[in-house]
Design a protein around this motif. Structure first.
Motif, mmCIF file in Angstrom:
data_model
loop_
_atom_site.group_PDB
_atom_site.id
_atom_site.type_symbol
_atom_site.label_atom_id
_atom_site.label_comp_id
_atom_site.label_asym_id
_atom_site.label_seq_id
_atom_site.Cartn_x
_atom_site.Cartn_y
_atom_site.Cartn_z
ATOM 1 N N GLU A 1 -37.511 85.420 -25.199
ATOM 2 C CA GLU A 1 -36.290 85.262 -24.387
ATOM 3 C C GLU A 1 -35.618 86.610 -24.145
ATOM 4 N N LYS A 2 -35.555 87.411 -25.194
ATOM 5 C CA LYS A 2 -34.937 88.742 -25.064
ATOM 6 C C LYS A 2 -35.766 89.613 -24.102
ATOM 7 N N GLN A 3 -37.080 89.538 -24.243
ATOM 8 C CA GLN A 3 -37.973 90.306 -23.365
ATOM 9 C C GLN A 3 -37.779 89.888 -21.898
ATOM 10 N N ALA A 4 -37.681 88.586 -21.670
ATOM 11 C CA ALA A 4 -37.488 88.074 -20.306
ATOM 12 C C ALA A 4 -36.176 88.598 -19.744
ATOM 13 N N ASN A 5 -35.156 88.608 -20.592
ATOM 14 C CA ASN A 5 -33.844 89.076 -20.165
ATOM 15 C C ASN A 5 -33.840 90.586 -19.914
ATOM 16 N N ASP A 6 -34.573 91.328 -20.748
ATOM 17 C CA ASP A 6 -34.619 92.793 -20.594
ATOM 18 C C ASP A 6 -35.434 93.214 -19.377
ATOM 19 N N ASP B 1 -36.827 91.044 -16.859
ATOM 20 C CA ASP B 1 -36.757 90.212 -15.647
ATOM 21 C C ASP B 1 -35.359 89.614 -15.557
ATOM 22 N N LYS B 2 -34.385 90.502 -15.672
ATOM 23 C CA LYS B 2 -32.976 90.105 -15.742
ATOM 24 C C LYS B 2 -32.549 89.234 -14.566
ATOM 25 N N TYR C 1 -39.164 88.214 -11.016
ATOM 26 C CA TYR C 1 -40.576 87.985 -11.334
ATOM 27 C C TYR C 1 -40.868 86.493 -11.498
ATOM 28 N N ARG C 2 -40.031 85.802 -12.280
ATOM 29 C CA ARG C 2 -40.261 84.374 -12.499
ATOM 30 C C ARG C 2 -40.132 83.576 -11.205
ATOM 31 N N ASN C 3 -39.163 83.945 -10.381
ATOM 32 C CA ASN C 3 -39.004 83.234 -9.101
ATOM 33 C C ASN C 3 -40.227 83.416 -8.209
ATOM 34 N N LEU C 4 -40.842 84.594 -8.305
ATOM 35 C CA LEU C 4 -42.024 84.885 -7.469
ATOM 36 C C LEU C 4 -43.197 83.978 -7.857
ATOM 37 N N TRP C 5 -43.417 83.801 -9.169
ATOM 38 C CA TRP C 5 -44.621 83.101 -9.631
ATOM 39 C C TRP C 5 -44.433 81.636 -9.971
#
Length: 429
Positions: free
Chosen positions: A411-416, A418-419, A423-427
């Motif tokens: 979760e922290k990595q995603a926030n750091d 792909d704030k 990226y998530r919206n793309l895939w």
């Protein structure tokens, strides 16, 4: 003067190719050969193909380019398919070849094939000479013997940077004398037991195989965009072509050499100035070297459950349902899912993504890390045996990590990284 065979493997280039240069210097004629090794297209004990569609397509493109470049110099590429220890001796007999030149291998299966070929050639009184063509630093120039190489990267890097030199790369040949080489005949993906794949339009980059494409990419990343000057700041990106160099696929297939890249970095620094970013690209090439030298040192250990450590911390289990969710991007984590969907649709994933999905596989799903590594082996367009298995062992806590256990907070990595959810919206759409 005699005829020599140059056995191309993952060194599909003319620039900085020592095997090719030596063969030309010591022979009257040379016969360049590539063998589609049947074992590279088998299914592994983990249930995945050794080579998937993305990498096979990239390989076919690379061979097409190599043949075209060889023909410009008066030669061409002979293609055979089967077992190298069966097919290469046939060519040796047909062309009365006295010596075979090839790239030196370090990983277990590749070394075993090399030995089988050597044994068969010996029966024909034909010698096999191998050259070390894959690393930035030559093994002979390291400030330690292979068995004494430090297992911690930082210790390896500091001493190597201080006490070793990087050799000058070999010039591309200007002409090659060969007997008449028939027109290139490549197998289809179908003949290799694979389906045709199309790289998703959302891909960070549309990879195309070959030395010409590799050099084009380098010119784009260095000179056209000067992205090299900000590489260190952008390298953890996840969307777009230029957040990182994307050299990995061409490096893995040997369409470009680390030494060639290093020479260009030095040229670039002279023209546009050196900074942390220009250094960092060379630093990343040193990681590739490190894993390759680790394979020379530890050999088969990187394929064992316990890796190069004697104790193993996470579970050896395999849950088919969890494996399917992970590989298809259907886990509890949207960040992991986006990365796994990108991999499945493009054969590529950012370095940041790879570390996260491997940590998730080993630590959250608690499964045998080698299954994850084998899945990557099938999917990755830029699969490199040493980097892949070395990195997976590292993340699983059984490799070269000096820390006890590397566990990513997803979760922290995603926030750091792909704030804005870009990226998530793309895939995930």
């Amino acid at each position: 003067m005699k005829t020599a065979l140059v056995w191309f493997k993952t060194d599909l280039r003319l620039e900085d190719n020592e095997s090719l240069v030596k063969a030309i210097a010591n022979s009257k004629e040379i016969v360049p050969v590539y063998c589609f090794d049947d074992s590279h297209f088998e299914t592994t004990p983990y249930g995945f193909k050794k080579t998937g569609g993305y990498r096979a397509q990239f390989l076919l493109e690379s061979l097409q380019d190599l043949d075209a470049n060889l023909r410009k110099l008066g030669s061409g590429l002979l293609i055979v398919k089967g077992k190298p220890e069966v097919e290469l001796p046939k060519i040796v007999q047909e062309y009365k070849i006295q010596k075979v030149y090839a790239k030196r291998e370090v990983a277990f299966e590749e070394k075993r094939t090399e030995k089988m070929v050597q044994d068969e050639l010996f029966k024909l009184r034909c010698e096999l000479e191998t050259c070390s063509t894959s690393t930035l630093y030559h093994a002979e120039d390291l400030p330690f013997s292979i068995k004494n190489i430090p297992d911690v990267f930082t210790n390896f890097r500091k001493k190597t940077e201080k006490d070793a030199i990087i050799r000058k790369s070999f010039e591309k040949p200007t002409e090659i004398h060969s007997p008449e080489i028939p027109a290139l005949q490549l197998p289809s993906l179908d003949a290799l037991g694979l389906k045709k794949v199309t790289i998703d339009k959302r891909a960070a980059i549309q990879f195309k195989g070959g030395e010409s494409e590799a050099i084009k990419r380098l010119n784009h990343y260095f000179y056209e965009t000067k992205c090299l000057s900000k590489y260190k700041e952008t390298r953890n990106g996840m969307v777009g072509a230029d957040y990182s160099s994307k050299f990995s696929a061409w490096l893995a297939m040997g369409c470009i050499s680390p030494r060639y890249i290093h020479t260009e970095v030095k040229k670039y620094e002279k023209e546009f100035g050196a900074n942390d970013s220009t250094y960092w690209l060379v630093f990343e090439l040193l990681w590739r070297d490190f894993f390759r030298f680790m394979f020379k040192k530890h050999q088969t250990k990187f394929f064992l459950y316990s890796g190069i450590q004697s104790e193993k911390v996470n579970s050896k289990s395999l849950n088919e349902k969890l494996l399917s969710q992970w590989s298809n991007g259907a886990t509890q984590s949207d960040f992991i899912n986006a990365n796994m969907i990108e991999l499945k649709n493009t054969g590529f994933m950012s370095n940041r993504g790879r570390q996260n999905v491997a940590s998730y596989f080993c630590n959250e799903l608690n499964m045998d890390w080698r299954v994850g590594a084998a899945y990557f082996e099938e999917q990755l367009i830029d699969y490199d045996v040493c980097s892949n298995w070395g990195n997976w062992a590292y993340l699983a806590g059984v490799g070269n990590d000096p820390r006890d256990h590397r566990w990513f907070n997803i979760e922290k990595q995603a926030n750091d990284y792909d704030k804005k959810m870009e990226y998530r919206n793309l895939w995930l759409k």
